[in-house]
Structures are given as C-alpha cells and as structure tokens.
Design an enzyme around this catalytic site. Sequence first.
Site, PDB file in Angstrom:
ATOM      1  N   ASP A  38       0.865  -1.177   0.000  1.00  0.00           N
ATOM      2  CA  ASP A  38       0.000   0.000   0.000  1.00  0.00           C
ATOM      3  C   ASP A  38       0.902   1.228   0.000  1.00  0.00           C
ATOM      4  OD1 ASP A  38      -2.427   1.252  -0.161  1.00  0.00           O
ATOM      5  OD2 ASP A  38      -2.813   1.247   1.981  1.00  0.00           O
ATOM      6  N   THR A  39       0.464   2.253  -0.718  1.00  0.00           N
ATOM      7  CA  THR A  39       1.293   3.447  -0.890  1.00  0.00           C
ATOM      8  C   THR A  39       0.481   4.693  -0.600  1.00  0.00           C
ATOM      9  OG1 THR A  39       2.652   2.411  -2.589  1.00  0.00           O
ATOM     10  CG2 THR A  39       2.576   4.796  -2.624  1.00  0.00           C
TER      11      THR A  39
HETATM   12  P1  ITT Z   1      -3.234  -1.672  -6.190  1.00  0.00           P
HETATM   13  O1  ITT Z   1      -4.140  -2.368  -7.160  1.00  0.00           O
HETATM   14  O2  ITT Z   1      -1.868  -2.281  -6.197  1.00  0.00           O
HETATM   15  O3  ITT Z   1      -3.805  -1.554  -4.782  1.00  0.00           O
HETATM   16  P2  ITT Z   1      -3.486   1.248  -6.208  1.00  0.00           P
HETATM   17  O4  ITT Z   1      -3.409   2.231  -7.346  1.00  0.00           O
HETATM   18  O5  ITT Z   1      -4.727   1.222  -5.388  1.00  0.00           O
HETATM   19  O6  ITT Z   1      -3.052  -0.193  -6.791  1.00  0.00           O
HETATM   20  P3  ITT Z   1      -1.287   2.099  -4.360  1.00  0.00           P
HETATM   21  O7  ITT Z   1      -1.550   1.717  -2.974  1.00  0.00           O
HETATM   22  O8  ITT Z   1       0.014   1.696  -4.967  1.00  0.00           O
HETATM   23  O9  ITT Z   1      -2.450   1.540  -5.191  1.00  0.00           O
HETATM   24  O10 ITT Z   1      -1.371   3.692  -4.493  1.00  0.00           O
HETATM   25  C1  ITT Z   1      -2.412   4.502  -3.973  1.00  0.00           C
HETATM   26  C2  ITT Z   1      -2.433   5.793  -4.767  1.00  0.00           C
HETATM   27  O11 ITT Z   1      -1.219   6.524  -4.511  1.00  0.00           O
HETATM   28  C3  ITT Z   1      -2.491   5.598  -6.280  1.00  0.00           C
HETATM   29  O12 ITT Z   1      -3.811   5.559  -6.725  1.00  0.00           O
HETATM   30  C4  ITT Z   1      -1.751   6.828  -6.790  1.00  0.00           C
HETATM   31  O13 ITT Z   1      -2.622   7.940  -6.864  1.00  0.00           O
HETATM   32  C5  ITT Z   1      -0.748   7.112  -5.699  1.00  0.00           C
HETATM   33  N1  ITT Z   1       0.565   6.536  -6.024  1.00  0.00           N
HETATM   34  C6  ITT Z   1       1.048   5.323  -5.648  1.00  0.00           C
HETATM   35  N2  ITT Z   1       2.301   5.147  -6.083  1.00  0.00           N
HETATM   36  C7  ITT Z   1       2.632   6.275  -6.745  1.00  0.00           C
HETATM   37  C8  ITT Z   1       3.775   6.714  -7.430  1.00  0.00           C
HETATM   38  O14 ITT Z   1       4.864   5.947  -7.533  1.00  0.00           O
HETATM   39  N3  ITT Z   1       3.763   7.926  -7.985  1.00  0.00           N
HETATM   40  C9  ITT Z   1       2.687   8.710  -7.906  1.00  0.00           C
HETATM   41  N4  ITT Z   1       1.546   8.373  -7.301  1.00  0.00           N
HETATM   42  C10 ITT Z   1       1.511   7.165  -6.713  1.00  0.00           C
END
Ligand code: ITT
Length: 235
Positions: free
Chosen positions: A84-85
């Site tokens: 999660d990010t």
């Molecule tokens: P999963 O299917 O893997 O859950 P996700 O898009 O929901 O994909 P993340 O938890 O990786 O999941 O990221 C959450 C949000 O944070 C994502 O929708 C982006 O808006 C932002 N984000 C994540 N990584 C990023 C990056 O490397 N650069 C810019 N924005 C990022």
Amino acid sequence: MNATLDTTITVILATGNRDKVKELRPLLEDISPLIRVTTLSELGAEVEIEETEETLEGNALLKARGIFELLSERFPALIALADDTGLEVEALGGAPGVYSARFAPMPEGKSPSYQDNVRHLLASMAGCSNRKALFRTVIALKGRIPSQNGEQFLFEHLAEGEVSGSVTIDERGSEGFGYDPVFMVDATAKTYAEMGITEKNRLSHRSLAVQKALLDLRKTLAENSIPLIYCPDNP
Ligand code: ITT
C-alpha cells in the site's frame, strides 16, 4: 515438510497493476529456484480485498493475510505479497496518506482519476508555504515455507520505503502516474514526472520498500535452508 528441488514456493502478488507484476516477478524468481510468482487473476481468483484500515501497514497486512487465508489450502508452500502506498503532506496533517487513491471528493459511486486527485491536492494547498511531503510504500509478506526440521515455518514481514520531497505549486513533467507531476524529490529537485522510469525506479519509495522486502525474504529462506540463487549483492 522439507524443501527439495521439486518443492515449489508459490508467491502470490495481491496487485492487479501490471507494471508492479512486471517489476516484481523477475526480482522474486531470482531469489530461489523454488519460487514461482503468480497473481490472483492468473489463478482465476478475482477477489477484491477492501482497504479498510487507517494505516498503510494495516492495509498491506490485511491484503497479505486475506490472500494467504484464501489460498492456503491450495498451496502447501505459499507467500502472499501485498503493498500500500500513500503521499503524506505535512501541512495537511499527513493527508491524503492511506486515502491517496480516493482523495478528491466525488459523486456517490464514482472514483477520482489521478488528475482529480492532483487538482484537489493543489487546491487544498493553495497559499500554503509549508509544502513538505513524504511518499511512503509498505509491503507486507505472509508466508508458510518448509523448514529444516520437517515442520512448516510461518512468517509475516513488513518492509517500508520512503522518499522525502515537496508538493510543487504547478504540475511539472509528463512521465509516470498518480501524484508524480506534483511530487518533487528533495535529492534531485525534479518531480517524479520529470524523471524517466529508470531514474524513478532507482530511487523511488516503492523500489526502496521492494529492496527491503526482498532482503528480508532472502534471509528468511536462508534461515530455513531453502536453496538460493547466488546474487553478488547478497552473498
Ligand atoms: P493496487 O491495485 O496495487 O492496490 P493502487 O493504485 O490502489 O493499486 P497504491 O496503494 O500503490 O495503489 O497507491 C495509492 C495511490 O497513490 C495511487 O492511486 C496513486 O494515486 C498514488 N501513487 C502510488 N504510487 C505512486 C507513485 O509511484 N507515484 C505517484 N503516485 C503514486
């Protein structure tokens, strides 16, 4: 259960994001000849585990544990990997953080686009002089592998990667996705969107977390006498 060269350790990635799968598969399969990487969609297990926790750690663990439980009976040696990010902005008390994917308010039933979220972030910070921010990724692993004494070894790991920077006033650059055009990395004075993918991958929050998770996994496998592939950086 003792590991032999016919044992397969199945690593299941919790993401539907193809770029993440493309990045992670070779890195994981380079750790041990016993590792095979697959995804929920390749297994035909289309489950969506809702991210209901209030921290990145909580959500990553929730997803890793959920997938582990779901497929535990199907694979004797199994590792579930989830991440999660979030972007944590100091002046916004750490927001959008765990809500980074759903930051901009939207009508019922609609999800914000990357552009909606970026615009909402810039609007929320209009006139704000403190623009400090952190990009953070947490990776959770939950696994069951053969151990030396013929038993099974169960483990959970959390690995974190963070990069400090600031939120720009305007969007800069055209590469990447998400908040890349508005996150300027302290160490380079460029936004992620002004970097090519290779430069971003060398220093990003996600690659730092991946490197730590791979090191932890390598160590756990070694401690349980699972054969490893020699890697000059991790003898
Ligand atoms: P999963 O299917 O893997 O859950 P996700 O898009 O929901 O994909 P993340 O938890 O990786 O999941 O990221 C959450 C949000 O944070 C994502 O929708 C982006 O808006 C932002 N984000 C994540 N990584 C990023 C990056 O490397 N650069 C810019 N924005 C990022």
